[in-house]
Design an enzyme around this catalytic site. Structure first.
Site, mmCIF file in Angstrom:
data_model
loop_
_atom_site.group_PDB
_atom_site.id
_atom_site.type_symbol
_atom_site.label_atom_id
_atom_site.label_comp_id
_atom_site.label_asym_id
_atom_site.label_seq_id
_atom_site.Cartn_x
_atom_site.Cartn_y
_atom_site.Cartn_z
ATOM 1 N N LYS A 106 0.845 -1.206 0.000
ATOM 2 C CA LYS A 106 0.000 0.000 0.000
ATOM 3 C C LYS A 106 0.873 1.247 0.000
ATOM 4 C CE LYS A 106 -1.664 1.603 4.049
ATOM 5 N NZ LYS A 106 -1.322 2.987 4.392
ATOM 6 N N ASN A 107 1.834 1.308 0.917
ATOM 7 C CA ASN A 107 2.586 2.557 1.078
ATOM 8 C C ASN A 107 3.529 2.830 -0.084
ATOM 9 O OD1 ASN A 107 1.160 3.075 3.359
ATOM 10 N ND2 ASN A 107 2.751 2.414 4.782
ATOM 11 N N ARG A 157 -3.903 11.282 4.156
ATOM 12 C CA ARG A 157 -2.844 12.283 4.226
ATOM 13 C C ARG A 157 -1.706 12.023 3.249
ATOM 14 N NH1 ARG A 157 -0.785 14.082 8.174
ATOM 15 N NH2 ARG A 157 1.423 13.982 7.677
ATOM 16 N N CYS A 207 -4.705 13.064 12.241
ATOM 17 C CA CYS A 207 -5.523 11.866 12.043
ATOM 18 C C CYS A 207 -5.592 11.160 13.393
ATOM 19 C CB CYS A 207 -4.910 10.962 10.979
ATOM 20 S SG CYS A 207 -3.481 10.082 11.591
ATOM 21 N N ARG A 225 0.647 14.731 13.153
ATOM 22 C CA ARG A 225 1.276 14.436 11.852
ATOM 23 C C ARG A 225 1.426 15.703 10.978
ATOM 24 N NH1 ARG A 225 -1.159 8.964 9.486
ATOM 25 N NH2 ARG A 225 0.835 8.944 8.390
ATOM 26 N N PRO A 226 2.199 16.680 11.446
ATOM 27 C CA PRO A 226 2.421 17.895 10.657
ATOM 28 C C PRO A 226 3.201 17.587 9.373
ATOM 29 C CG PRO A 226 3.876 17.849 12.556
ATOM 30 C CD PRO A 226 2.957 16.677 12.699
ATOM 31 N N ASP A 249 5.581 19.979 8.237
ATOM 32 C CA ASP A 249 6.590 21.062 8.198
ATOM 33 C C ASP A 249 7.869 20.647 7.471
ATOM 34 O OD1 ASP A 249 6.648 19.398 10.650
ATOM 35 O OD2 ASP A 249 8.533 20.438 11.002
ATOM 36 N N GLN A 250 8.242 19.374 7.609
ATOM 37 C CA GLN A 250 9.475 18.922 6.960
ATOM 38 C C GLN A 250 9.332 18.882 5.439
ATOM 39 O OE1 GLN A 250 12.406 18.341 8.758
ATOM 40 N NE2 GLN A 250 11.094 19.343 10.286
ATOM 41 N N ASP A 264 4.229 0.539 12.309
ATOM 42 C CA ASP A 264 3.039 -0.062 11.680
ATOM 43 C C ASP A 264 2.824 -1.507 12.097
ATOM 44 O OD1 ASP A 264 3.319 1.690 8.475
ATOM 45 O OD2 ASP A 264 2.713 2.336 10.475
ATOM 46 N N VAL A 285 7.230 6.777 17.557
ATOM 47 C CA VAL A 285 7.042 7.529 16.307
ATOM 48 C C VAL A 285 5.801 8.407 16.350
ATOM 49 C CG1 VAL A 285 6.679 7.327 13.818
ATOM 50 C CG2 VAL A 285 8.291 5.799 14.969
ATOM 51 N N ARG A 308 -8.794 -0.042 4.315
ATOM 52 C CA ARG A 308 -7.875 0.996 3.828
ATOM 53 C C ARG A 308 -6.544 0.369 3.431
ATOM 54 N NH1 ARG A 308 -7.462 6.586 6.914
ATOM 55 N NH2 ARG A 308 -6.031 6.722 5.168
HETATM 56 C C1 EPZ Z 1 4.427 6.817 6.515
HETATM 57 O O1 EPZ Z 1 3.670 7.914 6.983
HETATM 58 C C2 EPZ Z 1 3.438 5.660 6.372
HETATM 59 N N1 EPZ Z 1 2.390 6.020 5.424
HETATM 60 C C3 EPZ Z 1 2.815 5.329 7.738
HETATM 61 O O2 EPZ Z 1 2.005 4.179 7.555
HETATM 62 C C4 EPZ Z 1 3.936 4.989 8.720
HETATM 63 O O3 EPZ Z 1 3.374 4.757 9.988
HETATM 64 C C5 EPZ Z 1 4.932 6.163 8.798
HETATM 65 O O4 EPZ Z 1 5.439 6.455 7.479
HETATM 66 C C6 EPZ Z 1 6.124 5.850 9.695
HETATM 67 O O5 EPZ Z 1 6.765 4.704 9.227
HETATM 68 C C7 EPZ Z 1 2.657 6.051 4.098
HETATM 69 O O6 EPZ Z 1 3.768 5.817 3.654
HETATM 70 C C8 EPZ Z 1 1.517 6.394 3.199
HETATM 71 P P1 EPZ Z 1 6.353 10.100 8.882
HETATM 72 P P2 EPZ Z 1 4.361 9.380 7.052
HETATM 73 O O7 EPZ Z 1 6.368 11.391 8.136
HETATM 74 O O8 EPZ Z 1 5.415 9.488 6.038
HETATM 75 C C9 EPZ Z 1 6.381 13.427 12.196
HETATM 76 C C10 EPZ Z 1 0.113 2.843 7.785
HETATM 77 O O9 EPZ Z 1 -0.390 2.322 8.800
HETATM 78 N N2 EPZ Z 1 6.473 14.414 11.103
HETATM 79 O O10 EPZ Z 1 7.506 9.155 8.696
HETATM 80 O O11 EPZ Z 1 3.263 10.369 7.077
HETATM 81 C C11 EPZ Z 1 5.064 12.692 12.232
HETATM 82 O O12 EPZ Z 1 4.098 13.433 12.945
HETATM 83 C C12 EPZ Z 1 0.592 4.274 7.822
HETATM 84 O O13 EPZ Z 1 0.295 2.251 6.682
HETATM 85 C C13 EPZ Z 1 6.665 15.764 11.410
HETATM 86 O O14 EPZ Z 1 6.733 16.147 12.568
HETATM 87 O O15 EPZ Z 1 5.019 9.318 8.493
HETATM 88 C C14 EPZ Z 1 5.426 11.407 12.930
HETATM 89 O O16 EPZ Z 1 5.399 11.620 14.332
HETATM 90 C C15 EPZ Z 1 0.279 4.948 9.161
HETATM 91 N N3 EPZ Z 1 6.763 16.663 10.384
HETATM 92 C C16 EPZ Z 1 6.875 11.159 12.499
HETATM 93 O O17 EPZ Z 1 7.348 12.411 11.972
HETATM 94 C C17 EPZ Z 1 6.697 16.281 9.064
HETATM 95 O O18 EPZ Z 1 6.813 17.152 8.163
HETATM 96 C C18 EPZ Z 1 7.040 10.104 11.411
HETATM 97 O O19 EPZ Z 1 6.085 10.412 10.412
HETATM 98 C C19 EPZ Z 1 6.509 14.904 8.777
HETATM 99 C C20 EPZ Z 1 6.412 13.992 9.805
#
Ligand code: EPZ
Length: 418
Positions: free
Chosen positions: A22-23, A95, A119, A124-125, A127-128, A306, A328, A398
């Site tokens: 999926k991802n 998202r 969510c 899940r901001p 900003d990065q 996950d 995380v 989903r």
């Molecule tokens: C991906 O989400 C996956 N989704 C998520 O899978 C997975 O849990 C996550 O990576 C972590 O492995 C997809 O790939 C579609 P992150 P992503 O940005 O990229 C913070 C599932 O169950 N953050 O790595 O959105 C954020 O809040 C889903 O299949 C910022 O602060 O996750 C989190 O605490 C759920 N600022 C941490 O980083 C930003 O700009 C990691 O989030 C971006 C993220």
């Protein structure tokens, strides 16, 4: 409201093929916007999240169509993109759609994507994502909940992520492919889905090195051509099915997935007592009496967030105690009250869940709250005495393709009720 009904107590046995990731698919669908023609993705899972991303691409003006010959092949042609705006009512549903921002601003010079908002599992901001695109020269504005990024042409730059973000790494890496000059990204995510996207983009003609490490270098090119790609197997679905085999003391084989994508999960289940053999595209698990294990979630190659809920379900019936720590996301324990309804003994203390193994779980009606929490309830239900009804199964749909059919093919007494 659809629900899934499970009669617990069956040992799982048999072989099942894991669906496409999926991802990986969601990132590849965004990446297809960069090509000047029709790309084809094969082994795409039929999921609600994939449908949601297809709706976003369609709203942008791209042509998205399932192949008439193969239900798991998706064609994406971005040449019709005329309106680089992804609306709130679609983005808020999923998202990952925020990943269209990088390709759109790189390809069309401007993009407007609704700020995804939080969510169930956290704030899940993004900003990065925005800081990374700004480092490539994009002018980024946030007004009325819409992020607008614009640049006549992006320029290569250096950017180090403040924290590891999977979709942030993917978004900025995609944008850098069409930027003028060289981009160096540091503190990148190392997930297999980042590597898969880099392979797709490289086939299109992008010049990317270092994907899979924390330092990615991209040399921008003028254009990218459409290609075809077979999506890799879903490592989280594979881990989820292994967990189902583990908790039922079963014996199962999974095909269609690269075992190197789920080493941390395999290591944890082995530590819990399972025997697991690996071959190049399959895994074989033999369940045994389970013992408690500790786990701390971390970015790849660490133990994946996950899989946190699914491992917790497994250890609810292990001999001994386990401490599961979620580092995380800030709110990813919503499966705990529902597991307790099934008889689990779990105490939360901040980011840690203290699980004491119990001899038996008993079936009950439970509520799915998010994708992986739903999976953990299914896993516990398979080992609970009596009947469990998991409500709100749209969460499961989903991210899992026909999960009840896969589990039934392994001998589970499970059915979906409308
Ligand atoms: C991906 O989400 C996956 N989704 C998520 O899978 C997975 O849990 C996550 O990576 C972590 O492995 C997809 O790939 C579609 P992150 P992503 O940005 O990229 C913070 C599932 O169950 N953050 O790595 O959105 C954020 O809040 C889903 O299949 C910022 O602060 O996750 C989190 O605490 C759920 N600022 C941490 O980083 C930003 O700009 C990691 O989030 C971006 C993220």
């Amino acid at each position: 409201m659809e629900r899934i009904v499970v009669q617990g107590g069956r040992r799982l046995a048999g072989s099942v093929r894991v669906s496409g990731s999926k991802n990986a698919t969601l990132a590849l669908m965004a990446g297809a916007l960069l090509a000047d023609g029709e790309s084809r993705l094969r082994n795409v899972p039929r999921l609600r999240d994939v449908d949601a991303m297809a709706q976003i691409l369609d709203a942008l003006g791209a042509r998205v169509a399932w192949s008439p010959d193969d239900p798991h092949t998706l064609a994406i042609d971005p040449r019709g993109v005329h309106n680089p705006e992804a609306p709130y009512d679609l983005v808020r549903k999923m998202r990952a759609s925020f990943m269209v921002l990088g390709p759109l601003v790189a390809r069309f010079g401007v993009a407007r994507v609704s700020e995804p908002g939080g969510c169930a599992i956290g704030v899940r901001p993004v900003d990065q994502h925005l800081k990374g695109l700004a480092a490539l020269g994009a002018k980024v504005r946030l007004e009325h909940g819409i992020v607008e990024a614009s640049a006549a042409r992006l320029t290569g730059g250096r950017f180090s992520f403040d924290l590891v973000t999977v979709n942030g790494t993917q978004n900025v890496m995609m944008a850098a492919c069409l930027a003028a000059g060289e981009t160096v990204l540091e503190n990148c995510a190392r997930e297999p889905e980042v590597v898969e996207l880099a392979q797709f983009l490289s086939r299109m003609g992008a010049e990317i090195s270092g994907a899979g490490s924390d330092r990615i270098v991209v040399r921008g090119v003028e254009r990218l051509r459409p290609v075809a790609l077979d999506v890799c197997g879903d490592r989280i679905e594979a881990g989820t099915l292994l967990a189902a085999g583990a908790i039922t003391g079963g014996e199962l084989e999974l095909t269609g997935v690269d075992p190197s994508h789920l080493e941390a999960t395999v290591e944890k289940l082995r530590a819990a007592g399972c025997e697991i053999d690996l071959a190049y595209d399959r895994l074989r698990l033999r369940g045994a009496e389970l013992r408690g294990v500790d786990a701390v979630t971390a970015p790849f190659p660490g133990f994946p967030t996950d899989m946190q809920a699914q491992l917790m379900a497994v250890v609810t019936k292990a001999v001994g105690s386990s401490v599961i720590t979620e580092t995380v996301f800030e709110n990813r324990f919503m499966h705990v009250p529902e597991l307790i309804r099934l008889g689990a003994d779990i105490r939360l203390a901040g980011r840690a869940a203290h699980v004491r193994g119990v001899a038996r779980l008993s079936g009950a009606p439970v509520m799915a709250t998010d994708l992986r929490a739903s999976a953990s309830l299914l896993i516990a239900a398979l080992a609970a005495e009596g009947e469990t009804v998991v409500n709100r199964v749209y969460h499961i749909d989903r991210g899992y393709e026909r999960i009840e059919a896969k589990l039934a093919s392994l001998g589970a007494a499970i059915r979906r009720e409308v």
